[in-house]
Motif scaffolding. Sequence first.
Motif, short mmCIF file in Angstrom:
data_model
loop_
_atom_site.label_atom_id
_atom_site.label_comp_id
_atom_site.label_asym_id
_atom_site.label_seq_id
_atom_site.Cartn_x
_atom_site.Cartn_y
_atom_site.Cartn_z
N TRP A 154 -44.57 -16.21 -35.15
CA TRP A 154 -44.23 -17.09 -36.26
C TRP A 154 -44.87 -16.60 -37.55
N ALA A 155 -46.13 -16.25 -37.52
CA ALA A 155 -46.84 -15.86 -38.73
C ALA A 155 -46.32 -14.55 -39.30
N PHE A 156 -45.88 -13.64 -38.42
CA PHE A 156 -45.38 -12.35 -38.89
C PHE A 156 -43.92 -12.39 -39.29
N LEU A 157 -43.10 -12.87 -38.41
CA LEU A 157 -41.67 -12.68 -38.59
C LEU A 157 -41.02 -13.73 -39.48
N TRP A 158 -41.55 -14.93 -39.52
CA TRP A 158 -40.93 -15.96 -40.34
C TRP A 158 -41.05 -15.65 -41.83
N PRO A 159 -42.26 -15.32 -42.34
CA PRO A 159 -42.33 -15.05 -43.78
C PRO A 159 -41.58 -13.79 -44.20
N SER A 160 -41.48 -12.81 -43.33
CA SER A 160 -40.85 -11.56 -43.73
C SER A 160 -39.37 -11.50 -43.40
N GLU A 161 -38.88 -12.50 -42.68
CA GLU A 161 -37.45 -12.60 -42.33
C GLU A 161 -36.94 -11.35 -41.63
N ARG A 162 -37.71 -10.84 -40.71
CA ARG A 162 -37.24 -9.72 -39.91
C ARG A 162 -37.60 -9.97 -38.46
N ASP A 163 -37.01 -9.19 -37.59
CA ASP A 163 -37.14 -9.48 -36.17
C ASP A 163 -37.74 -8.32 -35.39
N GLU A 164 -38.45 -7.43 -36.04
CA GLU A 164 -39.09 -6.34 -35.32
C GLU A 164 -40.45 -6.08 -35.95
N LEU A 165 -41.31 -5.46 -35.20
CA LEU A 165 -42.67 -5.19 -35.67
C LEU A 165 -42.84 -3.75 -36.14
N PHE A 167 -44.38 -2.96 -39.70
CA PHE A 167 -45.69 -3.46 -40.08
C PHE A 167 -46.72 -2.35 -40.06
N GLY A 168 -47.79 -2.58 -40.70
CA GLY A 168 -48.90 -1.65 -40.82
C GLY A 168 -49.68 -2.05 -42.06
N GLY A 169 -50.98 -1.98 -42.01
CA GLY A 169 -51.77 -2.36 -43.17
C GLY A 169 -51.78 -3.85 -43.45
N ILE A 170 -51.49 -4.66 -42.45
CA ILE A 170 -51.44 -6.10 -42.65
C ILE A 170 -52.81 -6.66 -43.00
N TRP A 171 -53.87 -6.00 -42.53
CA TRP A 171 -55.22 -6.49 -42.81
C TRP A 171 -55.45 -6.61 -44.32
N GLY A 172 -54.93 -5.67 -45.09
CA GLY A 172 -55.10 -5.70 -46.54
C GLY A 172 -54.44 -6.91 -47.19
N ARG A 173 -53.33 -7.36 -46.64
CA ARG A 173 -52.61 -8.52 -47.18
C ARG A 173 -53.09 -9.83 -46.58
N LYS A 206 -44.74 -9.41 -49.37
CA LYS A 206 -44.43 -10.84 -49.44
C LYS A 206 -45.31 -11.67 -48.53
N LEU A 207 -46.04 -11.04 -47.62
CA LEU A 207 -46.88 -11.78 -46.68
C LEU A 207 -48.07 -12.39 -47.41
N VAL A 208 -48.39 -13.62 -47.05
CA VAL A 208 -49.57 -14.29 -47.61
C VAL A 208 -50.48 -14.68 -46.45
N ASP A 209 -51.76 -14.75 -46.75
CA ASP A 209 -52.74 -15.08 -45.71
C ASP A 209 -52.59 -16.55 -45.29
N LEU A 210 -53.27 -16.89 -44.24
CA LEU A 210 -53.18 -18.23 -43.68
C LEU A 210 -53.70 -19.27 -44.66
N ASN A 211 -53.09 -20.46 -44.61
CA ASN A 211 -53.61 -21.56 -45.41
C ASN A 211 -54.51 -22.42 -44.53
N TRP A 212 -55.09 -23.46 -45.10
CA TRP A 212 -56.08 -24.25 -44.36
C TRP A 212 -55.47 -24.96 -43.16
N ARG A 213 -54.20 -25.37 -43.24
CA ARG A 213 -53.57 -26.05 -42.09
C ARG A 213 -53.38 -25.10 -40.92
N GLU A 214 -53.00 -23.88 -41.20
CA GLU A 214 -52.82 -22.90 -40.14
C GLU A 214 -54.16 -22.53 -39.51
N VAL A 215 -55.18 -22.41 -40.33
CA VAL A 215 -56.52 -22.15 -39.79
C VAL A 215 -56.99 -23.33 -38.95
#
Length: 177
Positions: free
Chosen positions: A28-39, A42-48, A128-137
């Motif tokens: 959910w956290a990866f694919l929903w915001p980016s609107e894609r269906d494969e991984l 991805f790469g370098g997600i830690w920076g975002r 376009k990826l954003v880090d988790l918000n307080w509700r997700e945490v």
Amino acid sequence: NLPPLPVIDPVPELETVIAEQTRRFARWAFLWPSERDELAGFGGIWGRMPLYGTLALLFVLSSAGLPALNGFVGEFVILQGAFQSTVIQYPQWWTAFAACGMILSAVYLLTFYQKIFLGESRSAANDKLVDLNWREVAAVVPLLGVIFYIGLYSLPFFNAMSASVVNLLSATGVVMR
């Protein structure tokens, strides 16, 4: 004469539930915001997403069986039970085979984590990826609490299941060493 029933260990069952919820959250956290269906992109997600990367690392290490996390307790109990088994032939060899599988699983999980979170970004969609918000945490922190609780103090779980395991083993005629 019926063959003995398998012993169902609640600790690994709970770990399976935790691992499945972790995978669903990751998808959910990866694919929903980016609107894609494969991984693959991805790469370098830690920076975002450093907070998400940290939480994901804890879940990966839990699944890999790091001591003090729930995966270690489950893997240790499974290996100990297999090694001491009186039901299967050559239990030490089967235990060694299972341990190799656990090591390969850890290698797979850590490689997965490295390719997704570390290195350079391989797609513009990652911007376009954003880090988790307080509700997700807030939704994930209780799960992390359970992971650490089982890993550091699993005795209540073993006490809760000990009577039923003893009854099951005595009913099936399996001798504990």
